[in-house]
Enzyme design. Structure first.
Site, PDB file in Angstrom:
ATOM      1  CB  CYS A 121     -56.966  81.083 -12.772  1.00  0.00           C
ATOM      2  SG  CYS A 121     -55.906  79.432 -12.785  1.00  0.00           S
ATOM      3  CB  CYS A 135     -56.545  74.028  -8.032  1.00  0.00           C
ATOM      4  SG  CYS A 135     -57.668  75.328  -8.024  1.00  0.00           S
ATOM      5  N   GLY A 136     -54.274  76.575  -7.391  1.00  0.00           N
ATOM      6  CA  GLY A 136     -53.798  77.802  -6.258  1.00  0.00           C
ATOM      7  C   GLY A 136     -55.102  78.340  -5.634  1.00  0.00           C
ATOM      8  CB  THR A 145     -51.999  77.848 -11.368  1.00  0.00           C
ATOM      9  OG1 THR A 145     -53.083  77.647 -11.608  1.00  0.00           O
ATOM     10  CG2 THR A 145     -51.702  76.782  -9.938  1.00  0.00           C
ATOM     11  CG  ASN A 192     -55.598  76.501 -17.062  1.00  0.00           C
ATOM     12  OD1 ASN A 192     -56.488  76.235 -16.694  1.00  0.00           O
ATOM     13  ND2 ASN A 192     -54.380  75.447 -16.627  1.00  0.00           N
TER      14      ASN A 192
HETATM   15  N1  LIG Z   1     -58.321  74.380 -14.394  1.00  0.00           N
HETATM   16  C1  LIG Z   1     -56.837  74.003 -14.138  1.00  0.00           C
HETATM   17  C2  LIG Z   1     -56.953  73.606 -12.707  1.00  0.00           C
HETATM   18  C3  LIG Z   1     -57.507  74.628 -11.873  1.00  0.00           C
HETATM   19  C4  LIG Z   1     -56.821  76.098 -11.798  1.00  0.00           C
HETATM   20  C5  LIG Z   1     -57.323  76.926 -10.463  1.00  0.00           C
HETATM   21  N2  LIG Z   1     -58.480  77.435 -10.587  1.00  0.00           N
HETATM   22  C6  LIG Z   1     -55.944  77.802  -9.850  1.00  0.00           C
HETATM   23  O1  LIG Z   1     -56.603  78.552  -8.973  1.00  0.00           O
HETATM   24  O2  LIG Z   1     -54.968  77.425  -9.936  1.00  0.00           O
HETATM   25  C7  LIG Z   1     -56.508  72.930 -15.247  1.00  0.00           C
HETATM   26  O3  LIG Z   1     -56.965  71.968 -15.396  1.00  0.00           O
HETATM   27  O4  LIG Z   1     -55.129  73.097 -15.388  1.00  0.00           O
END
Ligand SMILES: N[C@@H](CCC[C@H](N)C(=O)O)C(=O)O
Length: 269
Positions: A211, A72-73, A213, A184
């Site tokens: 988000c 999670c970035g 990533t 995602n």
């Molecule tokens: N929901 C994602 C993991 C979390 C990603 C995150 N919020 C970010 O900032 O990268 C998953 O289950 O792939």
């Protein structure tokens, strides 16, 4: 069981972090309980601080539906702020073990009290799934690119972004049979070669204000498609991240803020 927690957000993507040890099976249940926005504290994700044998510290991340995710970035920047502010690590450069490998981190800005304000993290490198495929979803035709940046991301470039459209199509794309582990979903609008606007429907927690990533995945795919340069400001409803692709070194950096919201004690249900 009572746990001490801190709540931190990175561009509005919010997380509960605890250093307390739970029983191994309790993290997923705990995530659902504490992240619930009506009956708990409320957050997009739950993170545990653990000892690492390979890095300075280890981050374990759960979505608010209780599912475990490799990376999670925004979570990594928020986690880094927590361990830096609480002196769990030494110095402004340290490493964090994640389920997606070891991520070097640098605290690039601190406030007058010495607490982290801006953090640069290494996102590793991507694995391209495909550049473009046509999906028929709820009677709509979507052109989607897919890649993995620790976690799987779909990217759809559009001329106009609509939160309503994302919230309606996001769940259907997330659970589309093409993606066995879910995905995602990022809708992106290129403003110019150095700026892109993004809205995201996250696997395991739904619509979020940003988000990390996902925003990185958009910059990578936009660059591969010739729409974006290698150094881009990515804008989401909760804020902006600076993302740079270092092609020769095969690494990607992401820099942005993290801010503490509150801390307290929670009775895990
Ligand atoms: N929901 C994602 C993991 C979390 C990603 C995150 N919020 C970010 O900032 O990268 C998953 O289950 O792939």
């Amino acid at each position: 069981m009572k746990i001490d927690f801190i709540k931190i957000h990175g561009i509005g993507n919010d997380f509960i972090i605890t250093k307390d040890q739970l029983e191994p099976g309790d993290y997923s249940r705990g995530a659902k309980s504490i992240c619930n926005r009506r009956f708990g504290v409320g957050a997009d994700g739950f993170m545990a601080v653990e000892k690492s044998l390979k890095a300075d510290v280890k981050m374990v991340y759960y979505n608010n539906d209780g599912s475990l995710a490799n990376m999670c970035g925004n979570g990594l920047r928020s986690f880094s702020k927590y361990v830096f502010d609480n002196k769990e690590v030494k110095g402004r450069r340290f490493t964090v073990e994640t389920l997606d490998g070891i991520k070097p981190v640098e605290i690039t800005e601190v406030d007058p009290r010495g607490r982290a304000e801006k953090i640069k993290v290494e996102m590793g490198w991507y694995q391209l799934d495909f550049l473009s495929k046509i999906l028929e979803v709820q009677g709509e035709t979507l052109e989607l690119g897919s890649l993995i940046l620790g976690v799987p991301h779909g990217v759809i470039f559009e001329k106009r972004l609509s939160e309503e459209r994302l919230k309606s199509l996001g769940p259907a794309v997330e659970s589309h049979p093409l993606f066995s582990e879910g995905i995602n979903v990022n809708f992106a609008k290129v403003l110019d070669g150095e700026n892109v606007e993004i809205i995201t429907w996250e696997r395991g927690c739904g619509y979020t204000l940003g988000c990390g990533t996902g925003m990185t995945a958009v910059v990578v795919l936009g660059n591969l498609l010739g729409k974006l340069s290698r150094k881009v400001k990515a804008h989401s409803p909760g804020g902006t991240l600076e993302i740079e692709i270092l092609e020769r070194e095969k690494r990607i950096t992401m820099e942005g803020p993290a801010e503490t919201i509150c801390e307290g004690t929670y009775e895990l249900k």
